[in-house]
Design an enzyme around this catalytic site. Structure first.
Site, PDB file in Angstrom:
ATOM      1  N   SER A   1       0.982  -1.140  -0.270  1.00  0.00           N
ATOM      2  CA  SER A   1      -0.059  -0.062  -0.561  1.00  0.00           C
ATOM      3  C   SER A   1       0.547   1.022   0.073  1.00  0.00           C
ATOM      4  CB  SER A   1      -0.749   0.478   1.303  1.00  0.00           C
ATOM      5  OG  SER A   1       0.087   0.492   2.442  1.00  0.00           O
TER       6      SER A   1
ATOM      7  N   SER B   1       0.780   3.703   2.078  1.00  0.00           N
ATOM      8  CA  SER B   1       0.571   4.401   3.663  1.00  0.00           C
ATOM      9  C   SER B   1       2.000   5.468   3.855  1.00  0.00           C
ATOM     10  CB  SER B   1       0.317   3.571   4.298  1.00  0.00           C
ATOM     11  OG  SER B   1       1.238   2.467   4.861  1.00  0.00           O
TER      12      SER B   1
ATOM     13  N   LYS C   1       5.187   0.632   9.387  1.00  0.00           N
ATOM     14  CA  LYS C   1       4.929   1.953   9.800  1.00  0.00           C
ATOM     15  C   LYS C   1       6.156   2.234  10.409  1.00  0.00           C
ATOM     16  CE  LYS C   1       0.743   1.261   9.435  1.00  0.00           C
ATOM     17  NZ  LYS C   1      -0.027   2.022   7.433  1.00  0.00           N
TER      18      LYS C   1
ATOM     19  N   SER D   1      -3.065   7.116   5.375  1.00  0.00           N
ATOM     20  CA  SER D   1      -2.445   5.932   6.547  1.00  0.00           C
ATOM     21  C   SER D   1      -3.370   5.828   7.823  1.00  0.00           C
ATOM     22  CB  SER D   1      -0.931   6.212   7.227  1.00  0.00           C
ATOM     23  OG  SER D   1      -1.145   4.986   7.690  1.00  0.00           O
TER      24      SER D   1
END
Length: 262
Positions: free
Chosen positions: A67, A69, A124, A227
Site C-alpha cells: 500500500s 501508507s 509504519k 495511513s
C-alpha cells in the site's frame, strides 16, 4: 498464509526423513541401490530448508510493500529487507522474545503484526515510545510537549493518481525523513476503533493525543492523510514486533528504487 509455519513443517518433515535415512534406512539398502524418491527429495531438501528457515527466522526476512501508507519513503511494489535480530531474538511462529538486544527508537521503520489481526504484517514508522505523550493536532506532531519542526519541501507528485501532496522533512530521534500531508484532508480521526488502552487517548476535532502504555509503541505512516495507524487502531505491543526495515532490494516497476530507503 503463515509462511513461517509452513517452513517449520517442511523443516520437521524433511529433517525426519533425513535422520531416518541416515540412522536406519541407508544401512538396510543394498550397496549401490538407488534411494527411494521420497528419501532423495525429502533428505535432499533438508539442508536448503534449514538454511532458509534459519536466515528468515533470525537474520533477515523479505517483505513486499502492498500500500501507499509509507509514501514517500516506501512505494507500492518495493521489496524490502527486515532485520530480525535488531530488536531481539524471537522464536519463529510464536514470535516470543528469548534474547533482548535493542528496543525500537523514534524514527525507525518497523514491521509488526497488526494488532487487530496478527496474521497480517504491517509497516509504519515508530513515533512514540513507552511513556511518551504523543499529540497529533491540526496535522502537527508533538512529543512530550515538544513540537517537531516540519521543513517544507517541493510538493510530491503521486504518479499513479496524478495529484500533489504537501511534502515536509522532520527529524524523529536521530532519523530525518520525509512525510506527506493533503491540504483537503480533515485533521480529526474519522475511524478510531475501540482498542486496548483507548482510555490513554483523547480524540477531538484537531486529531488525537495519546500517552503510550508500557511495553507498547505509537506508529504512523509517512503518508499521513492516507495511513490507518496508531491514531485509529491503537498501540503496537512489544510481542507483535517482527523487525526493523532497512533496505529496498527490488521493485519490478522502478529499478532505481534498489538500495533506497529514505
Amino acid at each position: 498464509m503463515n509462511f513461517a509455519l509452513i517452513l517449520l513443517l517442511l523443516l520437521v518433515a524433511s529433517g525426519a526423513i533425513w535422520a531416518l535415512d541416515s540412522l536406519w534406512l541407508a544401512k538396510q539398502r543394498l550397496a549401490g541401490a538407488k534411494d527411494p524418491w521420497w528419501v532423495e527429495y525429502g533428505a535432499g531438501f533438508f539442508p536448503v530448508i534449514l538454511v532458509v528457515f534459519g536466515l528468515r527466522s533470525f537474520v533477515v526476512e523479505p517483505f513486499k510493500i502492498p500500500s501507499g501508507s509509507m509514501i514517500p519513503t516506501l512505494l507500492i511494489g518495493d521489496f524490502i529487507l527486515v532485520n530480525k535480530f535488531t530488536y531481539g531474538i524471537r522464536l519463529p511462529v510464536i514470535n516470543k522474545k528469548i534474547i533482548d538486544i535493542n528496543q525500537p527508537q523514534r524514527g525507525e521503520v518497523m514491521v509488526f503484526r497488526y494488532p487487530e489481526d496478527p496474521s497480517l504484517d504491517y509497516i509504519k514508522r515508530v513515533v512514540g515510545l513507552p511513556g511518551d505523550k504523543v499529540a497529533y493536532q491540526n496535522k502537527r506532531l508533538t512529543i512530550n510537549g515538544q513540537p517537531l519542526e516540519a521543513q517544507p519541501q517541493d510538493d510530491y507528485l503521486h504518479s499513479e493518481r496524478l495529484y500533489y501532496s504537501k511534502q515536509y522533512t522532520e527529524t524523529l530521534g536521530e532519523v530525518s525523513h520525509r512525510f506527506l500531508n493533503d491540504v483537503d484532508a480533515p485533521a480529526f480521526i474519522m475511524d478510531a476503533a475501540h482498542f486496548p488502552g483507548r482510555e490513554n487517548c483523547l480524540y477531538n476535532n484537531a486529531g488525537v493525543i495519546c500517552t503510550v502504555p508500557p511495553g507498547h509503541y505509537f506508529v504512523m505512516g509517512d503518508n499521513r492523510d492516507n495511513s490507518r495507524d496508531s491514531r485509529a487502531w491503537g498501540f503496537v505491543p512489544d510481542e507483535n514486533i517482527v523487525g526493523k526495515a532497512f533496505f529496498v532490494w527490488f521493485n519490478f516497476n522502478d529499478l532505481s528504487r534498489i538500495g533506497r530507503f529514505k
